[in-house]
Design an enzyme around this catalytic site. Structure first.
Site, PDB file in Angstrom:
ATOM      1  N   HIS A  63      53.351 -51.151  30.068  1.00 50.55           N
ATOM      2  CA  HIS A  63      52.790 -49.986  29.870  1.00 50.55           C
ATOM      3  C   HIS A  63      51.536 -50.682  31.203  1.00 50.55           C
ATOM      4  O   HIS A  63      50.715 -50.571  30.981  1.00 50.55           O
ATOM      5  CB  HIS A  63      52.437 -49.036  29.289  1.00 50.55           C
ATOM      6  CG  HIS A  63      52.722 -47.863  29.016  1.00 50.55           C
ATOM      7  ND1 HIS A  63      53.463 -48.116  27.604  1.00 50.55           N
ATOM      8  CD2 HIS A  63      54.767 -47.590  29.094  1.00 50.55           C
ATOM      9  CE1 HIS A  63      53.969 -47.070  26.844  1.00 50.55           C
ATOM     10  NE2 HIS A  63      55.028 -47.010  27.907  1.00 50.55           N
ATOM     11  N   HIS A 107      50.552 -53.377  23.421  1.00 48.77           N
ATOM     12  CA  HIS A 107      50.250 -52.266  23.844  1.00 48.77           C
ATOM     13  C   HIS A 107      49.000 -52.259  23.973  1.00 48.77           C
ATOM     14  O   HIS A 107      48.109 -52.177  23.214  1.00 48.77           O
ATOM     15  CB  HIS A 107      51.068 -50.473  23.590  1.00 48.77           C
ATOM     16  CG  HIS A 107      52.275 -50.526  23.635  1.00 48.77           C
ATOM     17  ND1 HIS A 107      52.879 -50.024  24.433  1.00 48.77           N
ATOM     18  CD2 HIS A 107      53.091 -51.768  23.152  1.00 48.77           C
ATOM     19  CE1 HIS A 107      53.673 -50.186  24.733  1.00 48.77           C
ATOM     20  NE2 HIS A 107      54.291 -51.023  24.109  1.00 48.77           N
ATOM     21  N   GLU A 133      48.303 -51.830  19.039  1.00 54.47           N
ATOM     22  CA  GLU A 133      48.301 -50.938  19.945  1.00 54.47           C
ATOM     23  C   GLU A 133      46.305 -51.912  19.925  1.00 54.47           C
ATOM     24  O   GLU A 133      46.039 -51.760  18.435  1.00 54.47           O
ATOM     25  CB  GLU A 133      48.317 -49.870  19.402  1.00 54.47           C
ATOM     26  CG  GLU A 133      49.538 -48.890  19.461  1.00 54.47           C
ATOM     27  CD  GLU A 133      49.926 -48.396  20.880  1.00 54.47           C
ATOM     28  OE1 GLU A 133      49.131 -48.560  21.514  1.00 54.47           O
ATOM     29  OE2 GLU A 133      50.230 -47.318  20.742  1.00 54.47           O
ATOM     30  N   GLU A 158      48.134 -50.900  31.178  1.00 54.48           N
ATOM     31  CA  GLU A 158      47.474 -50.699  29.481  1.00 54.48           C
ATOM     32  C   GLU A 158      46.886 -52.704  29.323  1.00 54.48           C
ATOM     33  O   GLU A 158      47.254 -53.276  28.851  1.00 54.48           O
ATOM     34  CB  GLU A 158      48.198 -51.251  28.849  1.00 54.48           C
ATOM     35  CG  GLU A 158      47.871 -49.631  28.188  1.00 54.48           C
ATOM     36  CD  GLU A 158      50.043 -49.225  27.048  1.00 54.48           C
ATOM     37  OE1 GLU A 158      49.752 -47.227  27.014  1.00 54.48           O
ATOM     38  OE2 GLU A 158      50.171 -49.429  27.027  1.00 54.48           O
TER      39      GLU A 158
HETATM   40 ZN    ZN Z   1      51.318 -48.209  25.751  1.00 52.15          ZN
END
Ligand code: ZN
Length: 1056
Positions: free
Chosen positions: A804, A901, A986, A807
């Protein structure tokens, strides 16, 4: 409830209905009143279940229908009904059936001049009207007209009755038919007039509740489109706006102001975004795809009649929960392993990406052992950045010999020293006041200052000379223009000089190499410029920045500002000062406004509109080939005055909530600060909030569906210097070019006798950029069979990141991982000697380059393509999966797979993993769970990280398999490759609310530290595993006891 009491209550209720004797009725009402005045709601509910409401209503009707109704009975009866009715959801229906609705309305009408009686009737009507259909019925029967007779202009008499009447009216107006009736009869104007009258004369704020009641009436009416139209026509916006301006800070007015805001927001005319199209300003022709032009936003109003009352977000909770109905409960889907998604022979191609398995190392001598310590490499600083950061002085401040000295001390400065402990190792910056120079807490670095702290004259002179334009300097694709530019060679010389001085300022960074790499980066619209911070580099500040304390009422002030724009447009400039859609130059440098620019890697500002002298509305570009995903932003701004608060409103954000409401700040980079020796992205901005605005996607543009809402991120910035060039971003930028630069520097920095470091190209992206694959392990000790055997049999670890593009935090974590893995830290050495790391640091280079937030150039979320990726449309996913297939097919599936992420809604760092049992338990699905065998080893790594890494918390980890995540890397690698430890890691964009970093926002240093800690976690995981070799255990034990003083007991517990 005792049996006796039950039968007693039933007897009482029965007697109440059958008795005509006043004295006994009064006695029973008194007993019931006493009974309900003590105890809990359970008593009331019990009474309702035994027919209490009906008995009271029947008594009411019987009493009222006599020739002269007896108010001695009626008043206590109404009081009881009001009390019981609040808990009886069916009270309205019951009152209707027993005709008590009519009776009460008639009694109210009769008692217009009798305050006490009327008040009691109103209490009853309020509960009867609580069901919308009963409210509608009362409306048909003229209840609203009656109430308007009671609600008078300002008075100090009968105010209790007036308050009750406004409350009943507000309840009635929840019904749409009543709302329409109110509009038709002109009640909107009446209500506004009444509100104004009470507002102006109730100067001591004694009757705030009456004023709130009137406003609630307006609020319910304005849920209707016709209500909003009537409100606007009656100058409602102006009236409510002006009446509230003088009492915004008055706490006692809170109940009034909150409703006013709701009405104003509801009635603010909805409009489309000020953009020519909903699609991206950049288009990329995807091979094999027919380009479909999304419909343009239509200018006419065709917005949904949504009328949702939105409450002030100030008090909203921040975390969303996983919806249980999204859990995968199909045991078959959870346990079966799908077959290959491609022909098996295709996997052969990945042998070339695993050369470590076949290389013979003939250049090595065959005698075992080697000199591991003396190699000098091109980049002196190949310490891990953390080691440097935590030592008293940065390595680059020293000469090479002292750097070497530090290397010898490396055991003492190993990562192990920074394992999570009770005491915080963090340097806390003092909390800043808004508007203060954001750099004042940033410690000066070496560049531009001598040891006494005074600026080096050269740089000062060049700053003053202002003879050069930063834009014109960094043109990677027009390098020739360096010489034939109209700019004088003198300017080029200054820059060259600056770069020379600067070269070693930022570890693992090189501006010249960056520019060379940037020339090879291809973007959709062929960017000519490079952003200064990316070229110059970033050094984390010496202090960690606390979260911004949110001032109460910030959102309210900003919303009132939005409304002021609508109703007092005279001072609104509304001038487009930057736009990607308009090719002609919009900015004349002479004018007194900021200049914006975003046509550089990862930049994505689409349009800037000057609203007032120091306020700008900004729109960010949507993802290429998409109409959505606006969250990331990165742009340049220049031409500012220092010490003036500038307000920026990004008006086309998409997510319903944001960490900007919970302490997060955007990041700022000042070119002047960089030239003064502080090349630093810092968190900045105040008066930050994030809220739903009045922009809507028109229903036509949404393909007939209800048009989506947009949100505004607003923040104020006070720039540190006059006429500076600054960059603002959602988070610390990290470009593709930065990655490519970094990898080259890393490769050159490694000790070739110790570290095996190889860069391969996984594949070319759609946009024509190579996607790098990095292999890191230790060199074999020699090319003897025994050593080669050990080398080739090291288990794999696979780490990926940045699928992504928005990010960027994931890239900083990855930077920490890479630098740590090649470092001389003894932990890193052990890791290299025992594993082969396969790392894909950027799965979506094109998205990163072109300023996307979520997607690739085909407009797809690549982390939803792992089930059946296409080699043509999602090449990086196709080949990342291919590589994993290959490892799996040769029996070498990784011990751990992890995809890094960033998380925009939660704080801290945490892992998502996969567990069949936990998923089925969570879904309360017990079918067949007892027969499923599942090792709980997927929990070990997060548990270890929880103990090690200051930013990490186990409590946010989740191991549920959601249906909507079936095509993510985590779930596919787990199911198809059988990797039980397959994770998404994350990292918050914001910071931590637990552990040593509690209350702090993440800087790049903390993110990089997390990347290093992740590696340490992998080592501990191996030490704890049953298969751990004796030799490794022994080496680790030696290392750990060497570290004894710095070691936390936690770590000891891991091992013994
Ligand atoms: Zn992500």
């Amino acid at each position: 409830m005792a049996e006796q009491e039950a039968s007693g209550l039933q007897v009482l209720l029965h007697t109440l209905q059958s008795s005509s004797d006043k004295k006994s009725i009064l006695t029973i009402l008194k007993v019931l009143g006493d009974l309900l005045s003590v105890g809990t709601d359970r008593r009331i509910h019990y009474m309702i279940s035994k027919g209490g409401s009906e008995a009271l209503l029947q008594t009411l009707v019987d009493t009222a229908r006599t020739a002269s109704p007896d108010y001695d009975i009626l008043l206590p009866l109404f009081r009881l009904l009001a009390k019981v009715g609040l808990r009886d959801k069916k009270i309205g229906r019951k009152a209707l059936e027993l005709e008590a609705l009519d009776v009460t309305l008639i009694l109210a009408r009769k008692n217009l001049s009798h305050g006490q009686n009327l008040l009691h009737c109103l209490w009853a009507l309020r509960v009867f009207a609580s069901s919308v259909s009963m409210g509608a019925m009362l409306g048909i029967n003229g209840a609203m007209e009656l109430l308007f007779k009671v609600i008078t202009p300002y008075t100090q008499k009968r105010t209790q009755t007036i308050r009750a009447a406004t409350e009943v009216l507000a309840v009635l107006l929840k019904s749409k038919s009543n709302g329409r009736r109110a509009v038709n009869r002109g009640y909107v104007t009446s209500l506004l007039w009444l509100h104004q009258d009470w507002h102006s004369r109730d100067t001591a704020n004694t009757y705030v509740q009456i004023r709130r009641g009137l406003l609630l009436c307006l609020k319910h009416i304005s849920a209707l489109r016709s209500g909003r139209e009537a409100f606007l026509a009656a100058q409602g916006m102006e009236i409510l706006f002006s009446t509230t301006q003088n009492c915004l800070d008055d706490k006692s007015m809170e109940p009034v102001i909150s409703v006013v805001l709701q009405i104003l927001r509801q009635c603010y005319p909805k409009s489309p975004l000020p953009l020519v199209t909903a699609s991206s300003a950049y288009a990329f022709p995807v091979p094999g795809h027919i380009a479909t032009e999304p419909p343009c936003d239509l200018p006419e109003e065709d917005f949904e009649d949504d009328g949702d009352d939105e409450v002030d977000k100030d008090s909203d909770t921040e975390d969303g929960k996983v919806e249980d109905d999204d859990l995968e409960t199909d045991v078959n889907k959870l346990t079966s392993k799908p077959g290959l998604d491609r022909p098996e022979e295709e996997l052969m191609q990945y042998e070339a990406m695993c050369l470590e398995l076949s290389y013979s190392f003939e250049e090595l001598e065959s005698k075992p052992g080697g000199d591991l310590n003396s190699e000098k490499t091109q980049y002196a600083n190949h310490h891990h950045i953390l080691t440097a950061a935590f030592s008293k002085q940065h390595c680059y401040n020293k000469d090479q010999s002292s750097c070497g000295q530090e290397r010898e001390d490396s055991v003492r400065s190993s990562l192990l020293c920074m394992v999570k402990t009770q005491r915080s190792t963090v340097h806390l910056g003092s909390k800043r006041k808004p508007g203060v120079n954001p750099y004042q807490n940033v410690q000066s670095n070496s560049l531009g200052r001598d040891s006494s702290g005074s600026e080096i004259p050269d740089i000062q002179a060049s700053l003053k000379a202002d003879a050069w334009d930063i834009d014109a300097i960094f043109c990677p694709r027009m390098s020739a223009s360096f010489s034939n530019s109209t700019r004088t060679g003198e300017a080029v010389e200054v820059i060259d000089k600056l770069l020379q001085t600067h070269l070693k300022c930022v570890p693992f960074h090189d501006p010249y190499l960056y520019m060379a790499k940037a020339r090879r980066t291809s973007s959709v619209v062929d960017f000519k410029m490079v952003a200064f911070p990316d070229v110059w580099g970033h050094c984390p500040p010496s202090t960690t920045q606390p979260m911004l304390e949110r001032k109460c009422g910030v959102q309210r002030i900003r919303i009132f500002e939005d409304i002021r724009r609508l109703i007092q447009p005279s001072d609104v400039i509304n001038k487009v000062v930057f736009s990607l859609d308009e090719p002609w130059p919009l900015q004349d440098n002479a004018s007194n406004c900021l200049q914006f620019f975003s046509k550089f890697e990862s930049g994505n500002l689409r349009k800037a509109i000057q609203v007032r002298e120091f306020e700008y509305d900004l729109l960010v570009n949507v993802d290429v080939n998409s109409t959505q995903h606006q969250q990331w932003f990165y742009f340049k701004v220049s031409g500012m005055q220092a010490a003036v608060p500038y307000h920026f409103n990004i008006i086309n954000c998409e997510k319903p909530n944001s960490q900007f409401n919970y302490g997060m700040q955007p990041t700022l980079y000042s070119v002047k600060e960089a030239l003064l020796g502080r090349p630093t992205w810092i968190r900045t901005g105040y008066e930050i909030c994030y809220y739903k605005n009045h922009y809507r996607q028109s229903t036509a543009a949404a393909g007939g569906a209800s048009g989506k809402c947009y949100y505004t991120l607003t923040f104020a910035v006070t720039f540190p210097h006059n006429e500076d060039v600054c960059y603002l971003a959602y988070h610390y930028p990290y470009t593709y070019t930065a990655l490519m630069t970094h990898l080259d520097i890393l490769e050159k920095s490694v000790n070739l006798k110790e570290v095996y470091f190889r860069q391969d190209v996984l594949c070319q992206t759609l946009g024509g950029n190579p996607c790098p694959l990095v292999t890191i392990t230790a060199m074999p000790e020699s090319n003897s069979d025994e050593h080669l055997e050990q080398f080739r049999h090291r288990p794999y670890q696979v780490i990926t990141a940045r699928v992504h593009p928005g990010e960027s935090n994931a890239s900083w974590v990855m930077k920490g991982t890479l630098e740590f893995l090649v470092s001389s830290d003894p932990v890193a050495r052990l890791l290299r000697e025992n594993f082969i790391f396969k790392i894909i640091p950027m799965l979506n280079p094109d998205g990163v380059i072109n300023g996307n937030h979520r997607c690739s150039l085909s407009g797809e979320d690549l982390n939803r393509q792992w089930l059946s990726p296409s080699a043509h449309l999602q090449p990086t996913i196709y080949h990342a999966k291919g590589l994993l297939y290959h490892l799996s097919s040769i029996g070498r599936s990784p011990v751990v797979f992890c995809d890094f992420h960033g998380h925009s809604q939660k704080k801290n760092v945490f892992l998502y993993g996969c567990s069949i049992k936990e998923t089925l338990w969570q879904a309360a699905c017990t079918v067949g769970t007892s027969t499923i065998l599942e090792d709980v080893n997927y929990r070990t790594l997060p548990k270890i990280l929880d103990k090690l890494a200051p930013a990490f918390t186990m409590s946010s980890c989740s191991f549920l398999v959601e249906k909507s995540r079936a095509s993510t890397a985590r779930v596919v690698v787990w199911r198809e490759m059988g990797v039980s430890r397959s994770y998404t890691m994350e990292s918050s964009y914001c910071g931590c609310n637990q552990g040593p970093y509690q209350g702090l926002q993440f800087g790049t240093r903390e993110l990089e530290e997390m990347g290093a800690m992740f590696c340490l976690g992998l080592l501990i995981l191996e030490l704890k595993s049953a298969s751990c070799s004796h030799q490794l255990l022994a080496r680790a034990a030696t290392l750990l006891s060497a570290e004894e003083e710095a070691l936390d007991q936690h770590l000891q517990r891991f091992l013994f």
